[in-house]
Scaffold this active site. Structure first.
Site, mmCIF file in Angstrom:
data_model
loop_
_atom_site.group_PDB
_atom_site.id
_atom_site.type_symbol
_atom_site.label_atom_id
_atom_site.label_comp_id
_atom_site.label_asym_id
_atom_site.label_seq_id
_atom_site.Cartn_x
_atom_site.Cartn_y
_atom_site.Cartn_z
ATOM 1 N N SER A 46 -62.660 -9.241 -61.167
ATOM 2 C CA SER A 46 -61.519 -10.103 -61.459
ATOM 3 C C SER A 46 -61.552 -11.461 -60.772
ATOM 4 O O SER A 46 -60.671 -12.290 -61.028
ATOM 5 C CB SER A 46 -60.221 -9.386 -61.107
ATOM 6 O OG SER A 46 -59.949 -8.391 -62.067
ATOM 7 N N ALA A 95 -58.079 6.111 -66.891
ATOM 8 C CA ALA A 95 -57.265 7.150 -66.256
ATOM 9 C C ALA A 95 -58.153 8.217 -65.617
ATOM 10 O O ALA A 95 -57.801 8.799 -64.596
ATOM 11 C CB ALA A 95 -56.324 7.779 -67.275
ATOM 12 N N THR A 132 -61.914 8.334 -64.110
ATOM 13 C CA THR A 132 -62.838 7.289 -63.683
ATOM 14 C C THR A 132 -64.182 7.308 -64.404
ATOM 15 O O THR A 132 -64.535 6.354 -65.114
ATOM 16 C CB THR A 132 -63.060 7.384 -62.163
ATOM 17 O OG1 THR A 132 -61.815 7.131 -61.523
ATOM 18 C CG2 THR A 132 -64.073 6.359 -61.690
ATOM 19 N N SER A 189 -51.947 -7.454 -64.981
ATOM 20 C CA SER A 189 -52.451 -6.894 -66.235
ATOM 21 C C SER A 189 -53.685 -7.647 -66.684
ATOM 22 O O SER A 189 -53.658 -8.873 -66.848
ATOM 23 C CB SER A 189 -51.381 -6.975 -67.323
ATOM 24 O OG SER A 189 -51.905 -6.577 -68.575
ATOM 25 N N THR A 247 -59.625 -11.125 -55.427
ATOM 26 C CA THR A 247 -60.438 -9.930 -55.273
ATOM 27 C C THR A 247 -60.974 -9.552 -56.645
ATOM 28 O O THR A 247 -60.443 -9.992 -57.669
ATOM 29 C CB THR A 247 -59.597 -8.783 -54.712
ATOM 30 O OG1 THR A 247 -58.354 -8.725 -55.425
ATOM 31 C CG2 THR A 247 -59.324 -8.974 -53.240
ATOM 32 N N SER A 288 -67.320 1.156 -56.045
ATOM 33 C CA SER A 288 -65.938 0.938 -56.482
ATOM 34 C C SER A 288 -65.232 2.279 -56.537
ATOM 35 O O SER A 288 -65.864 3.335 -56.474
ATOM 36 C CB SER A 288 -65.896 0.266 -57.868
ATOM 37 O OG SER A 288 -66.406 1.132 -58.861
#
Length: 417
Positions: free
Chosen positions: A103, A162, A164, A201, A340, A367
């Protein structure tokens, strides 16, 4: 089992290097100079370089195969690396490695849109539907709402990931259109009215990508390259979507499964098509520091557009959010600015001081390990607060890491206690 490799270093960087950065035509003349630097930024304590290294070692112990950080402070660069880039070969991780920045891509997208606003091709307070007719069901959602996560558009990644590993494997090689991703969001109720409270979002920055492509007639990759990558001479930064490989030397990324003790999943090769303009850029610690220093130093937008980017709204805890930019308040009273980034296999911190003169980029090549992600915040404390960092009690609750799946609790990793 591979052993940890530790590398630390410091290098003097000629001040002339910064003067070689190409200044894009849209950067306004007369940007603030040294005399106008924010007083807080000018008085930063000396960084604690050993502290950064210790944070990386902690992340390694908590389950990250490797971790790296680079701190650029005026004319000096410091770097640290712990562990491996590849669990099979045992190759040591290095700050020369490229990785997926997740992101942090949102800041790239926001910069492009702010440049378009400067060029009078976009109004921040205009409805998104003015530029993308009929896309959104509420004509009250503006460009500003999208860039500040106040649109109320549901984050489609909540359901997509939902579970992983199954969620990732279902999309690893898929190529989505922007419209398909937005439609996933629109099938759910909105989280707030337009202009309401901050609600992170990924859908917002999918819409941002659609705006970039509609207003310019070019792909987001082309706009990143023409407006940011080439002017700043970023040699490790790419947008390869829908390609699955990271060009050149890179660290592999490892996804932590939901089941405690399950083997890490190599997530390096993927389209990242579920993210695109919300999270698909590839870069390096060097390039991220160059990017944020240029942005905060006023070399990518005009002063007025940078001020728009820094119109903050509360984003929970010690964080605020502007337009594609986070502000994080540290324990010593210093604030840092950046983003981040989480994408399967990688977690990135990229922040700079108010004036951009000090910047820190750090990566753990894992992650969905909440303990590692929480620990990595310590790189910021060491880099910007130095030894003035206040002792932190071990967090009873893992900090919410919104950049990949805001509604989902992350596992604590194999070595968490």
């Amino acid at each position: 089992m591979v052993s940890a490799t530790v590398v630390r270093g410091t290098a003097a960087v000629a001040a002339a290097v910064m003067s070689l950065l190409a200044v894009p035509a849209h950067a306004a003349p007369g940007q603030p100079g040294a005399a106008a630097v924010d007083a807080q930024a000018a008085a930063l304590p000396a960084p604690d370089v050993d502290g950064i290294w210790k944070v990386l070692r902690t992340a390694r112990r908590q389950g990250a195969p490797g971790a790296i950080a680079r701190l650029d402070d005026g004319g000096t660069a410091h770097w640290a690396a712990v562990g491996v880039a590849d669990r099979k070969s045992g190759r040591a991780i290095n700050n020369a490695d490229r990785f997926r920045i997740g992101s942090v891509t949102k800041t790239f997208s926001a910069v492009v849109l702010l440049q378009l606003a400067e060029e009078k091709r976009l109004e921040l307070d205009a409805p998104v539907n003015r530029y993308l007719p009929g896309l959104l069901p509420d004509a009250g959602i503006t460009v500003r709402h999208v860039l500040s996560h106040r649109s109320g558009l549901y984050d489609y990644t909540n359901e997509m990931f939902a579970r992983t590993v199954p969620g990732f494997e279902a999309v690893r090689t898929k190529v989505f259109t922007y419209r398909q991703l937005v439609n996933r969001s629109l099938s759910k109720a909105r989280t707030t009215k337009p202009g309401g409270a901050y609600s992170y979002s990924n859908t917002n920055f999918v819409v941002a990508g659609m705006l970039i492509e509609k207003l310019t007639g070019h792909s987001v990759g082309t706009e990143y390259r023409n407006r940011i990558i080439e002017p700043l001479k970023l040699r490790d930064t790419f947008y390869v979507h829908p390609g699955t490989k990271i060009p050149g030397r890179h660290t592999r990324g490892y996804l932590t499964p939901d089941t405690a003790g399950a083997a890490l999943v190599d997530a390096t090769e993927q389209t990242a098509s579920w993210a695109q303009s919300a999270g698909a850029v590839i870069s390096s610690t060097r390039d991220l520091n160059t990017f944020l220093s240029a942005l905060l130093g006023g070399r990518l937008t005009s002063r007025a557009q940078l001020a728009q980017m820094q119109r903050w709204v509360p984003a929970g805890g010690v964080q605020s959010y502007g337009l594609g930019l986070r502000r994080r308040d540290l324990s010593c009273g210093v604030s840092v600015y950046g983003h981040t980034g989480a994408v399967q296999g990688y977690y990135t911190y990229a922040f700079a001081s108010k004036d951009g003169r000090r910047s820190l980029a750090a990566l753990a090549n894992t992650s969905n390990n909440g303990t590692v992600l929480n620990s990595m915040t310590g790189t910021l404390e060491s880099a910007f607060c130095g030894k003035r960092t206040k002792p932190q009690k071990r967090a009873a609750v893992v900090e919410r890491n919104e950049d990949i799946e805001p509604g989902i609790r992350l596992p604590l990793g194999p070595n968490a206690s």
